[in-house]
Each structure stands twice: as C-alpha cells, then as structure tokens.
Design an enzyme around this catalytic site. Structure first.
Site, short mmCIF file in Angstrom:
data_model
loop_
_atom_site.label_atom_id
_atom_site.label_comp_id
_atom_site.label_asym_id
_atom_site.label_seq_id
_atom_site.Cartn_x
_atom_site.Cartn_y
_atom_site.Cartn_z
N MET A 1 0.54 -1.54 -0.02
CA MET A 1 0.10 -0.12 0.04
C MET A 1 0.70 1.32 0.24
O MET A 1 1.75 0.86 1.07
CB MET A 1 -0.84 -0.46 1.49
CG MET A 1 -1.92 1.44 1.80
SD MET A 1 -3.11 0.92 -0.15
CE MET A 1 -3.22 2.88 0.01
N GLU B 1 4.79 0.33 -5.41
CA GLU B 1 4.10 1.66 -4.47
C GLU B 1 4.96 2.72 -4.33
O GLU B 1 4.80 3.88 -4.66
CB GLU B 1 4.17 0.70 -3.70
CG GLU B 1 3.48 -0.10 -3.67
CD GLU B 1 1.97 -0.16 -3.49
OE1 GLU B 1 1.39 0.45 -3.64
OE2 GLU B 1 1.76 -1.73 -4.45
N GLU C 1 -4.60 3.25 -11.05
CA GLU C 1 -3.05 1.83 -10.82
C GLU C 1 -3.53 1.40 -12.00
O GLU C 1 -2.18 0.43 -12.37
CB GLU C 1 -4.65 0.85 -10.10
CG GLU C 1 -5.07 0.28 -8.67
CD GLU C 1 -3.34 1.14 -7.98
OE1 GLU C 1 -2.69 0.48 -8.22
OE2 GLU C 1 -3.71 0.76 -6.61
N1 TRP Z 1 -3.27 0.46 -3.54
C1 TRP Z 1 -2.47 -0.60 -3.61
C2 TRP Z 1 -1.73 -0.66 -4.14
O1 TRP Z 1 -2.45 -1.52 -5.61
C3 TRP Z 1 -3.84 -1.52 -3.02
C4 TRP Z 1 -4.46 -2.11 -1.89
C5 TRP Z 1 -3.67 -2.42 -0.99
C6 TRP Z 1 -5.18 -2.95 -1.50
N2 TRP Z 1 -3.89 -3.05 0.15
C7 TRP Z 1 -5.50 -2.66 -0.06
C8 TRP Z 1 -6.74 -2.24 -1.82
C9 TRP Z 1 -6.54 -3.29 0.15
C10 TRP Z 1 -8.11 -2.86 -1.85
C11 TRP Z 1 -8.51 -3.18 -0.06
O2 TRP Z 1 -0.75 -0.72 -4.64
ZN ZN Z 2 -1.75 0.72 -6.82
#
Ligand code: TRP
Ligand code: ZN
Length: 878
Positions: free
Chosen positions: A271, A306, A328
C-alpha cells in the site's frame, strides 16, 4: 465492539458513477492524536472544515464511520448531537467554516479484517484504502476530500519504540509515565485513504538517496527483529526505482523520509500511503535461501509500483473510486516499464501477457466482466481486479503506442502541471495525452467503458503481378453482463512483413511516400479494416501484434505460418506467442482424439520445436519451452474437458522428455555451473531453463531423473532450485516426494513465508489424492485461517490446480466454498476475492456446473454474509 464490516440482510445497494456529487464540505487540515492500546485506542480528530463552493449550500455534513465507538463530538468547541445513520454521522447546521473535534474509541486487537487500525504480531498497522479510514474515525471518507495531516502518536515506550506516520517526523518526547509521543507532519494534501500509522517493536534497515535536485532522503525498511538480513533487495529496488522515475519521467521524491513497514497479515500486496508504504512481508523479505527468483522479481516490481504511486495516485489522486484505474492502470504500466528496463524487455513482456491472459482475459469472459472504468459497484474492494490493474495498464500502453513515446512523456508532464494536488478523472488524464499529442483520442476512450476481450481475425492476399499485399483485420467483442451491444475499438496493431527467409520487408501503405522495413503500427478502428500495401517484393508472412500491442485475441494465421513466425520473427514476443499457439493446437488435437475414445500420438514436430530452443538464449528459451498450461488450454475450449487436457499435456511432456532426454540432460549439465547466487536476468534465465529441463527429464518417467531432482533438492543451493525440485517431485508418486516434503517442513517450519510455499506446492500437486491432502493440510497445526497469505498459499493455489479443483465428486468445490464460508465472518474482503473460480461454472460440463452452482448458492444462503462476498457470489451465479 466487534470490528466487523457492515453485514447485510437485504441485497446491498449499488454505488453508481452517474450519481457522483461533490462533497458538501472540504477538510483543509486534519489533526489526529492516537493513544495506542490493543484493547482500547483513543483517537481524537480535529478537522478544520469549510463549505465546498462546488456543492449546494444547504447540504449537511456527512461523516462516514464503521465499527466505531463514538465518544464525543464538538463543533467550534460546543457539543453537537449528530444524527447516527447506517453508515456514519450527519451533522446539520455546521457553519461555513468550523473546527470539529471527534473522539472515537477502537479495539485494534479485535480487528480481523485488516482494514482500519489492527494488530499483527503485537504491532500496530493501518490499512485505509479503499474505505478503512472510516474504521478509525468519522470522516468524509472519499478521495476528493484532500487535507493536510498532522498525526500525534502516544504509546508505551517498551511496546512501541517505533512510531511512524505520513510525512516528516518531529522529535520523540518522553511523557514521563512510561509512554512517549511523536508528531508527524505531512505537508502534502492527501485523501484519507493514504493515511497510515505503524507502531511497535520493529527494527529497521536504513539507507539514503539524494534526489536529482539535491534533496537528501532517509530511507528505512521496518521489519520484525530477525528479518533485518532479508531487506537488501527491497532497499536496492527502492533506490533503483527512485532514480528511474527521475530519469524516465522527471519525477522526484518530495519528503525528507521514505519509510516502508512490512507486515505478515495483509489483505493485498502492498500500500502506497504517503511517505509510509506498508507491505506484505512477501514483497519485502528475501535471502537466496528463502526466496525464489520469482519472489525477487515480485519484490522489485511491487516496491517500484508503490513508490511510483507517489506521483501517480498520491500527488494526483482519484476523484472517486470509479477512477481507480487512473492510478492503478497507470502505475502498473510504469512498474512494467521499470522492470523491463532492469532485465530483458521481451521476457518481461511475455510474463506480463501470460498473466494478463490468465487473469484478465478469463475475468472478461466470465460473469464478473466489467470495464476498466466500471459504472457501478456494491463493494469497491471487489474492483481491485485484473481488469482495472492490468487491462488498465494495457490501455495506457496502447495510448503510448498510438501517440508515440515522446508525446506520451509530454502528456505526463502536462497531466502533472495541470493536476498536481488534485483529485481527478480518467478523462482528465486522456485529455492531457490528447492535448500534448494533438491526436484525437475520443474514439479510443471506448476501451475504458466497454468490457470484454475483442476477437481480432485477419485474412490476407498477395497479388504477385501487382506486388500488392492486402491485409484485412476484423474485430468483434462478445456481449458481457449488462453490455449486450459492442462497438468497434481503436486497436493499434504493431506489425511487420517477413519474406520467405525471415527478412523484414518494407511496409508501405498505398498513398504513403516513404517505406522502410521494420515494425509499424496500423490502427484498426472499424468492424473491418483493409490495409493495402504496395511494392511488396515477395509473398509475405505477416507478423502481427508485435510486443502484444493490444489486449485482444488474434486468430486467422495458418499453423504453417505460425511455425514460420515461431522460428523466424524478429519480434521475440511474436516468436514466443506463435510457438505457444502451435503447441496449443497440437495439444487440443490430442484432447479431441481422446474425446473420440482413441489414443493420440504426439506430433514429432513438437520435439523438434522444443529441441531447437535448447541452444537459444536461456531466459527466452525457458519461456518458450513450457507448454501452455492446463487453464490456458481450457480457455480455448467451449466445454472444458479437465481430464483430457491433463492427460494430453502429461503425455506430451512425457514424450518430449523421452525423445529429447540426452539433449535435455546435456543442457541441464551445461547450466549447472552457476556459481554464487546472483539475481540478474541472465542468471535467472539459466536457472529457469535448467529447471525447465529437469521437469521434462522427470516427466520422461526415468527413475534416474527423479534421483537427479532429489539431488538438486538436497544440494539446497538456493530456494529457486530447491523449490523447483520440490515442485517437480511433488508431482510424482515416489518415495523421494515424501522425504523431500518432510525435510522441507522440518527445515522451514518456523519461517512463515517459506512455509507458505510448502502448503502451496502440495495444493498444486497433480496427484489424484490432492483434494484429501488439501483437506488434511487445512487441519494442520500451521494452517491459519486468519492469515491471508496462508489462505492464498493453500486454498487459492488449490483453485489453480485445474484437474484436482474440478474433481468430478465436487469435493474440491466443497472444500473451497467451506473456506470462504469460514472466512467471511472475520475477513469479508479476502473471502470475496476468493469467489471467482466458482463463477467459472458456465465453462464446464452439466454435472460440474450443478456442483459449482450449488456451492455458490450455499455461500449466498448464509445469514449475515458480508457485502463484499454477497456481490461476488450473486454476480457469479447470475
Ligand atoms: N493501492 C494498493 C496497490 O495497488 C492496493 C491495496 C493495498 C488495496 N491494500 C489494499 C486495495 C486493501 C484494497 C484493499 O498498490
Ligand atoms: Zn497500486
């Protein structure tokens, strides 16, 4: 209070893009104070709010909240009585500018959903994307509310020596009562989904990076004690990513610190929280003894992904969740380009296309098909899909192909110049590309709204007397749920023409002045387009969709031409893909023969093709050597015959192993002198080809080959070779298999990431008793239904084992649905993401269809099913 998500008794309502309305209030600053405790955490949130000039001036302030205990709310210092709604609080009569102070109480230890603030291994972590911030405090939890955050963390000194949040840190202050505190300040406005807090007894590996303009950035990776020696690769990948984004996109990092924290309980891969990325340990920790080449590559890619979000996602974010692919799709495209630059571009592209076909094409062909920009959802967590991510990346790639790389870079610059610190839409992105290039992208944008994989077919003819060559390209997209009618798309077809010796011919279209040999791009825009080439000296073989220039299914080339392209094309992707198509048709012919009750032989041309690969560049050869997988073959059948596919592929592998035994063995030996473990593309390629050879040698049925695999396992050189040997052995019913599995368990039982591999390998075994084995492993002391990695290792891997998951008894489906049912009450997000394999029922025979639907129905019949799983199961059954 239980930290579960909203449960439903009636069908949940959909959120629709068409209903988007700007927020009534904006939040300029957020001042958070956390007093951390596992059973009771107090959160005080001070918000300076202001009426949004873009919204009607009588709308009340709505704050989202979920699984929260409200302690107190004041507005400008005076107590207010909010109206508690199903999904939060509504406060009327808030002045045009005001300061709200909200106190909530949380129970992080009871949070099993890993959304919001939770505890893992005694430490605190947050996950706020997509809608986890509302599980921390009441807030307008939507990405078009961007605020500047300060975060104060107060915690026990012994339990939490480390206290991290977004932005730059202030000094740690001793509070005298065994507690200490720190305040973090993030100067950049951000949506609340990028908020993060990590605290606990963690150790760090540190490094630094100086940006192009001279900013010194302290880098740190925080892990559990004992994992410090597994961070070097992630750190290297981070520094390489930072330099790459400067060189390729002119984008620099914008804070004084960049922190990464690794956690073993995590719903996804990682994340991109501002300045504090939180990672699944799987995408951080690696040593040659514990991680495979694939793991190393995954770490490099996810670290880059990330990091790249810092600009594509964070500095410029999404207006609403229907724009998810804005960040994304674009960020996947960027990480793909980055990884391509780190090793072999062609081999990287082959891997990406393999993944796209296996996940996204399958999604597009099933009941969960949706456009890259969906128009409605029940649970947004369900839309972190291969379509939004990977097809989204293909759409970006096509734009770059159509307007050219330089215009694409200008478009990126314009996008940032226009939209820095804004929450914007996919349309805004495409507009920047259009304005920077002068190319009208209106028709192209249909890719964002129309679901389904286009079928593209080609026909051609050559007029020797006139030296004219005509190429006709037709396209059709089959209906998908909710979209019965499809329109033609703008499809960039990168192509070339080869003469009989495999030399590139000039490709000059009628009316064009210059002609030069090499790849050019044709735009197919209609149901049928005809391209007339002039001055074509000899009858050409068309090489189409070079580098996989569009996410489509291509057909129409004869087997002879595919064989020719597999041997001669200058484009490595087309060489690989043509070879795979030839192999697939050989295997499908064998399947058809089985279905007629006859025993097929194996086409000797296959031996020749495989044999000719052994002397080629190893990384490419390894890709080309592998026969199309069982699921890939299944995707090409109207009614999947799992047993015939399995037997045909097995037979072909045995026959190849026997026919080429000595050459495979010689190649294996030639590649054996690998020296110390290195992770460059060439070394990875050598290991990969060598293990590919080993796999065929064992498939030959020769006992000496089994001993060779066991010897490779015992030698324990590195996890890549150990696991390859174990995987091969686990597919053979032999004493070495059990010895190796037992030894592996003994060696690694205390290492969660490696133990995941032990679970996965058994779930993937083609042996007939695999369903029972997986059932037994579910009851193993080390199986843990709370840990998403462990569930994915055993249960999701099993769903990828086509011949055993689809056991005609239905035992595989039952075990799978049982797991979803057991998991849903504690982690609806992960449970929901597991549903899709059962949704493939339409593609199987009537008996299996009935069994699969029965399991979906059993899931749907549960009282209190999470909204997430309800959406996936109901759509899968429809
Ligand atoms: N934004 C994150 C990525 O693609 C994805 C992600 C991480 C996510 N944890 C999550 C999406 C929990 C939904 C729920 O890098
Ligand atoms: Zn992402």
């Amino acid at each position: 209070m239980p930290a579960d998500s909203i449960r439903t008794d009636a069908a949940p309502v959909e959120v629709r893009l068409a209903d988007y309305a700007p927020p009534a209030y904006l939040v300029d600053t957020v001042d958070l104070t956390f007093e951390l405790g596992e059973t009771a955490t107090m959160v005080v949130s001070k918000l300076s709010v202001r009426r949004n000039p873009a919204a009607p001036d009588d709308a009340p302030l709505h704050l989202d909240g979920e699984a929260l205990t409200l302690v107190d709310v004041t507005c400008n210092g005076a107590p207010v009585t909010p109206v508690e709604t199903r999904d939060g609080l509504t406060i009327t009569d808030v002045p045009a500018t005001a300061v709200l102070e909200i106190t909530t109480s949380l129970t992080p230890i009871a949070n099993t959903e890993f959304s919001g603030l939770y505890v893992s291994g005694g430490n605190y972590y947050t996950q706020c994307e997509a809608q986890g911030f509302r599980r921390i405090t009441y807030f307008p939890d939507r990405p078009d509310v961007m605020s500047r955050y300060t975060t104060t963390i107060i915690a026990d000194k012994a339990a939490c020596p480390v206290m991290l949040s977004n932005g730059n840190p202030g000094p740690v202050k001793d509070l005298g009562d065994g507690r200490h505190g720190i305040t973090w300040t993030d100067p950049h406005p951000k949506p609340c989904y990028l908020f993060a807090l990590v605290a606990g007894d963690l150790v760090s590996v540190k490094d630094s990076f100086t940006t192009r303009s001279g900013r010194h950035v302290d880098l740190a990776i925080y892990v559990r004690r004992g994992d410090e020696d597994r961070c070097a690769h992630a750190m290297q990948a981070l520094k390489t990513s930072m330099a790459w984004d400067e060189q390729v996109f002119g984008l620099e990092y914008d804070l004084d610190v960049f922190n990464i924290a690794a956690v073993s309980d995590f719903n996804m891969g990682a994340m991109e929280n501002k300045g504090l990325n939180v990672f699944n340990t799987k995408y951080v920790l690696a040593r040659p003894e514990t991680a495979t080449d694939v793991d190393y590559q995954g770490i490099e890619t996810v670290i880059a992904h990330e990091y790249f979000h810092n600009w594509t996602g964070n500095r410029v974010t999404c207006r609403d969740w229907f724009q998810l692919s804005l960040k994304e799709g674009l960020t996947v495209y960027r990480d793909q380009e980055f990884s391509a630059d780190q090793s072999s571009r062609a081999v990287k592209r082959i891997g990406d296309v393999r993944g796209l076909r296996a996940a996204q094409f399958r999604e597009d062909a099933g009941p969960l098909a949706h456009p890259v920009q969906p128009s409605a959802y029940m649970a947004i967590d369900n839309f972190y899909t291969a379509t939004v991510y990977n097809k989204g990346a293909e759409v970006i790639r096509m734009m770059a192909t159509i307007i050219g790389r330089q215009a694409f870079r200008r478009g990126m610059d314009l996008y940032f110049a226009r939209h820095d610190n804004q929450a914007v839409t996919i349309d805004d992105f495409v507009q920047a590309m259009q304005d920077a290039s002068g190319v009208d992208l209106t028709a192209f944008k249909r890719w964002y709204h129309q679901a389904g994989t286009p079928d593209v077919s080609v026909e051609d003819s050559y007029d020797a007397a006139a030296k004219r060559y005509t190429l006709t390209i037709s396209q059709e997209t089959k209906p998908t749920p909710g979209q019965p009618e499809k329109l033609p798309l703008v499809i960039p077809v990168a192509m070339g023409l080869l003469d009989g010796n495999g030399q590139e011919l000039a490709t000059r279209l009628e009316g064009e002045a210059a002609a030069k040999p090499g790849t050019r791009v044709l735009l197919a825009t209609q149901a049928t387009n005809r391209f007339e080439f002039v001055d074509v000296a000899s009858p050409p073989v068309p090489s189409l969709l070079r580098d996989f220039s569009a996410p489509v299914k291509l057909s129409g080339l004869s087997p002879e031409r595919l064989r020719f392209l597999a041997a001669h094309d200058t484009d490595p992707f087309v060489r690989w893909d043509s070879g795979q198509q030839v192999a697939a048709s050989v295997l499908l012919d064998m399947v058809a023969t089985f279905q007629q009750g006859r025993q097929p032989g194996v086409d000797p041309a296959l031996f020749e093709a495989v044999g000719s690969l052994l002397d080629q560049e190893p990384a490419f050869a390894a890709e080309a050597l592998a026969l199309p997988g069982e699921s890939t073959l299944a995707d090409k059948m109207t009614v999947v015959d799992v047993d015939a596919i399995h037997t045909a592929r097995d037979r072909a592998r045995t026959a190849i192993g026997q026919a080429l035994y000595d050459r495979l063995r010689a190649t294996y030996d030639r590649l054996s002198d690998t020296g110390p473990y290195r992770i460059d593309g060439a070394s990875i390629g050598r290991r990969s080809l060598r293990n590919g050879c080993l796999s065929y040698l064992v498939a030959s049925g020769d006992a000496a080959a089994v001993r060779l695999a066991k010897a490779q396992f015992d030698a324990g050189q590195n996890m890549t070779d150990v696991l390859a040997a174990l995987g091969i052995l686990s597919g053979v019913d032999c004493p070495e298999r059990l010895d190796a599995l037992a030894a592996f368990y003994q060696a690694w039982r205390h290492d969660p990431l490696v133990l995941d591999k032990w679970f996965a390998i058994q779930a993937l075994s083609p042996l007939p008793d695999t369903v029972q084995a997986v059932q037994a492993l579910k009851a193993h002391a080390d199986f843990d239904l709370r840990n998403p990695n462990r569930i994915r290792a055993l249960i999701s891997s099993f769903a990828g084992n086509q011949v055993r998951f689809h056991d005609p008894s239905g035992a595989g489906y039952r075990l799978y649905a049982d797991t979803i049912i057991q998991l849903d009450p504690t982690n609806g997000q992960v449970a929901a993401r597991m549903v899709s394999p059962l949704g493939q029922w339409r593609r199987y025979d009537a008996a299996r269809q009935a069994l699969m639907k029965q399991e979906l129905q059993r899931i749907l019949d549960l009282p209190n099913l999470s909204r997430n799983t309800f959406e996936m199961a109901s759509k899968s059954l429809a």
